[in-house]
Design an enzyme around this catalytic site. Sequence first.
Site, PDB file in Angstrom:
ATOM      1  N   GLU A  73       1.071  -1.240   0.265  1.00  0.00           N
ATOM      2  CA  GLU A  73       0.143   0.056  -0.152  1.00  0.00           C
ATOM      3  C   GLU A  73       0.981   1.121   0.058  1.00  0.00           C
ATOM      4  O   GLU A  73       0.184   2.379  -0.395  1.00  0.00           O
ATOM      5  CB  GLU A  73      -0.797  -0.101   1.682  1.00  0.00           C
ATOM      6  CG  GLU A  73      -1.835  -0.745   1.271  1.00  0.00           C
ATOM      7  CD  GLU A  73      -3.571  -0.634  -0.360  1.00  0.00           C
ATOM      8  OE1 GLU A  73      -3.006   0.210  -0.114  1.00  0.00           O
ATOM      9  OE2 GLU A  73      -3.453  -1.699  -0.490  1.00  0.00           O
ATOM     10  N   SER A 466     -48.029 -29.462  40.870  1.00  0.00           N
ATOM     11  CA  SER A 466     -47.459 -29.580  42.199  1.00  0.00           C
ATOM     12  C   SER A 466     -46.166 -29.102  42.892  1.00  0.00           C
ATOM     13  O   SER A 466     -45.780 -28.931  43.943  1.00  0.00           O
ATOM     14  CB  SER A 466     -47.018 -31.113  42.875  1.00  0.00           C
ATOM     15  OG  SER A 466     -48.488 -31.249  42.151  1.00  0.00           O
TER      16      SER A 466
END
Length: 857
Positions: A73, A466
Amino acid sequence: MILFGIMTIAGIYFYLKDDLPDVTTLSDVRLQTPMQVFTADGELISQFGEKRRIPLKLEEMPPLLVQAFLAVEDTRFYEHPGIDIIGIFRAVTVVASSGDFSQGASTITQQLARNFFLSREKKIARKVKEIFLAFHIEQLLSKDQILELYLNKIELGQRSFGVGAAAQVYFGKTVHELTVDEIAIIAGLPKAPSALNPVRSASNARARRNVVLGRMLDTGVIDKATYQQAIAAPVTSRLHGAQITASAPYIAEMVRQEMVARFGEETAYSAGLQVFTTIQSKQQAAAKIALQQNLYNYDERHGYRGPVAQLWPAELTEAADAEAVYQETDPLSPADIQAYLDQQSGIEDLHSAVVTAVSAQSADIMLAGGQQVTLEWDGLKWARSFISDERQGVAPKTAYSILAPGMHILVRKSDEKWRLSQVPLPSSAIVAIDPHNGAIRSLIGGYSFSQSQFNRATQAKRQVGSNIKPFIYSAALEHGYTLASIMNDAPIHQWDDNAGIAWRPKNSPAVYDGPIRIREALAKSKNVVSVRLLRGVGVDNTIRHLQKFGFAASDLPRNETLSLGSASLTPLELVTGYATFANGGYLVTPYVIDKILDEDGVELYQHQPAVACRDCLAETETKAETAIDNEALLNDLFNTLETDAAADRNNAIVTESTAAPIAEHVISEQNSFLIADALKSSVWGGGDWQRGTGWNGTAWRVQSLKRRDISAKTGTTNDSKDTWFSGFTPDLAVTVWVGFDDSNRSLGRAQWHANMGQQQSAGAESGARTALPAWLSYMQTALQDVAEQQTPPPVGLASVRIDLKSGLLSRSNDHTSDFEYFKPGTEPTQYAGTDVQQISFDKSRDKKTDEEEIELF
């Protein structure tokens, strides 16, 4: 000409000056980073955000990665003042000769300027602005600062920004784990990230990688041997998510919703917040395994529903007791099978496979990737056919009756061996909280989050069966009953004039013991005793008592079915109620977010839970607001909020508090202790087995944990549509629910399976059969390193020896008597065998019922 050029540049600069962004913002730039969610012990659960970014310091990046970017780059990055004159002349030459603007000349500094402030359009005005901005940036920041910003900011495709995220997204690695060829692939992406990334196009990525490797060779970053090795490497890449190390997707979604509500979407998703939850990773993993394995076990009990698909016809043409011969029509080639499997997606730990051959006691299958394995008989013999939720076919004798070539099936690993499997039909949830402060330690909201995001632990209100009884019995203890009170365990027959029918609640199983102590009735889960207690206390009084546990009145039916569990609660609501029995009577508030850090690790929020305090006086109950820990930091975070949002902001942060707030004390410590102790009888039972008086509670299977500090209760609704198991120790309360998402569908029953022997659980599905195994599996891990601890009885309770048959005082010291706890003033005053009988009768409105009870006695 030189003077003219200088004047021209100066003129352009002053013309564009007012349009140029302020580059000084780069000195305090906040990169958009995703929110990360962690367990309490630092394992990553999930991350949320549109942009994937893992910010790194320059010194945290491997030098070879940095050099690769410079090589391709901006070779002269550390030498130029922000623009590369040679590169510009080259680009101008190309434009002048061909009119092609595609030739780039941007330095890394210019790319940084474009990424932060400008668009990517190829226009001269944008290029000129880029140049001026690059000069400004070079004056403001050092070269290393520019490079670090660039490598963290640059877009690299697939929503990854920066090299840290790219390494994770494409290769599932950290930057230090990347190979040379992988580094070159990432370094080549800035040119065209969407077209050159290896997931989108391996060929494009390879070509660009080779260019980068060539530049790295030319600039001396790598030698010839390294170049040759890297250029020969294949391009293999697929999308990787964040490196999740703890599976808790339901928790992650709970956190996401709360964070968005606190901070708003923009801040929550892009401010780099780190959220630490109360989840313990080891316990969470155990919860997932327990829930899924329990569902697999249920599914296997109820039979095999057949393959996913039949890829080609295969007909058995010879007797199944010999090596079978199949007539196969147009079977797929191995390559075609592999191509088919590559298109199939798995779910949880289930893998797609295709049957390639079957013998009498095994089957050969192909997995994705071409792996060939054999399913042995132990992994097949469970697969009798599914007929209905209530019925299953006969036990298979050979693999021929189960599988055939061409079948697309699902398999999973079990004890390191492959096993035929299927996606379970029922759903389940498990939630564990710390009863001292409400911290959620584990939570699973279903079999698979990818299959269903509905969180059954927090969103599914189901009848509790229950599991409601401990709260009914707690109300009874507040209204004059004791654990030694005698109730009549006998059938109830009550005519309802309005309905024109009789209500006949029954025990399950339909066994009736006659006169029975309340402790034993709770341990054995006697339905009719629960109804009689509700009558004795009154429906309205009972509902008022149940509301103390955080249950909403709208979820509690105002009739006698409440005593049998017709109330609808979520697993989280239920386990919070059970935590009250574990912590001395305090109602804690469940929470999952413990603390929040900003992207720099500075604490923004620390949760201050209201805690159960056994050593505190009930009069000191307080309600404390969450407090602000670092308001200045949070003001920066909320700098985009308007003034009228301040109230919402205060909900997101906390102030320092000198002492933790105390949770509301909703029942007495004596009441909570008595219920917790009675629920231990549900585990260990009572009586003397050698003398024929021994009995088991419904949670007797918990004895396998060999601990005396566990209180537990089963729960099953009518027709086994919902099954529950809840239990707790002094430090952990856990609830498991199993049922179908369709609340009208029964879990059914499993018939005896000749192939499974003692490995199976035959009979009707129930809390003990269906939910308890998952609870047990989870607790084996959760309690592994936790010492047994007994809660001492609170001040004020008396322990006296009673007669086990009558509940009266006893002078005996044998199997007919035992010690029982009583609140002051409630202990019996008469001794067994005297003329005066102290027996509690049901205060029913139905006179005939009272007379029947007396007659039974």
